[in-house]
Design a protein around this motif. Sequence first.
Motif: not given
Length: 525
Positions: A449-461, A444-447
Amino acid sequence: MDKRIAIIGAGISGLLSCKYVLEKGFTPVVFEADNGIGGVWTRTIETTKLQTPKQAYQFSDFPWPSSIHEEDSPTNKKSWTMFSPMPVALICFPTSNLTPKSLVSSMMERRTKRWIRGVSGVAMVSPSVLEENGAFQFKTHLNNQLRTEISSKQVYQAEFVILCVGRFSGLPKLPDFPINQGPEVFKGVVLHSMDYSAMEDASAAELIKGKRVAVVGNQKSGLDIAVECASANGAEHPCTLIYRTKHWSVPSFIVWGVPLALLYFNRFSELLLHKPGQGPFLALLAVLLSPLRWFFSKFVESYLRWTYPLRKYNMIPESSFLQAAFSSTFSIMPDKFYDKVEDGSLILKEAKRFGFCETGLLIEGESTPLQADVVIFATGYKGEEKLKNIFSSPTLQKRIVGSTTSTVPLYRECIHPRIPQLAVIGYSESLVNLYTSEMRCRWLSHLLEGSFKLPSIKEMEKDVLMWERCMKEYSGPYYRRSSIAILHIWYNDQLCKDMGYNPKRKKGFFAELFEPYGPIDYQNL
């Protein structure tokens, strides 16, 4: 990095969240409703001990103090070795009085004063509401006893909120009772294990001494409390353990001379299971190795049948040990549990339903009431309701927990795909929740910080659904516990890949395949 971060809860997950977001340069504020920090470990019964070896239950950068030795636990087993080059490791289960001091107090004292002030300064703040808007408005009520110079209500605004409220505290879960057969008709004392654990040891001992005690529930807390009551009163005033479902319990993490870690907690053992997002080769391998998966489960079950008089007392669970391991429903058996049963100080009673009368309990199918002075419910907590209560919006209340036939929909067991600027840490289970929470807080701390981005909502679901199907396959009726217990390496691999780290943490092919993974393996990410 001026993003304001609110962390709700100063248990293990909340403290770890604070630590890792501080390391990334953020300035969090931690809100805790109780007096003190440490979460569930601040209130345990006198005889409670860890359910996992101390090597697994520690921080990656803060191992147990050397002062805690094998003799600190009466049930420690001798040293065991595994495949070379793994060193000898002690299987030590420290008791409850050691755990908060060693894992919370000592660790906190060695961190920044800024962190500790952030926790202690808001120790009595109780979170009440989150508003549904772009930048969440997080409202809190301050306790006047702690901050008399501040008004009773204060609004704190934050761009990101981390919920670390846990699921094993706060809202006790009690059975439903027939009309006019609830606790109100009982003339004795009725309490939940949460209340019993919160008592001072001397007060708890005084409550049960010389009393006929009935304990309802036979998982970790229920077993511990039942043995404590049986030890206090003996056969003169036996304790009755009432249970609805039988669960597997192990004497230690060694069966037939083989560590459970070799059977369930290394990469080889995960090859035996179908995994979310696996490729066709791993899927085929899981099918081919399914007989070995069955054998491992029966291997453990045979040892438990041999070790304990399960058949004699009709205590053989209907589910397999594999299901218990995957769903985190097996426990460490308290010392001398069946000795207490044999000498008559502990009575086991299976009951699908029961109610209260003035003098005790009315057990379904029995004509004579069970006489009791004290009834202690070790029946768990309403974790979902506790999570829902954080929100004022009915839409978010419904969204956060999902449907009654699904798991709580959290991507990487942290992020709800359809609730922005929010993370949940410490809700889903694993074999070692401290170890898992630390990995999630790092991720979560990396998220943030912007080290990576979350996938799209559909991909996460889609990813959430894959994990849900896996949990339903192996956890059976306990899938809503969202346990990753015996897929924790596969799960951590996903977190490491997101953060840009090599998920392979061992040295050598055989070590990578057969050695168990623990917190120290992720020390130098």
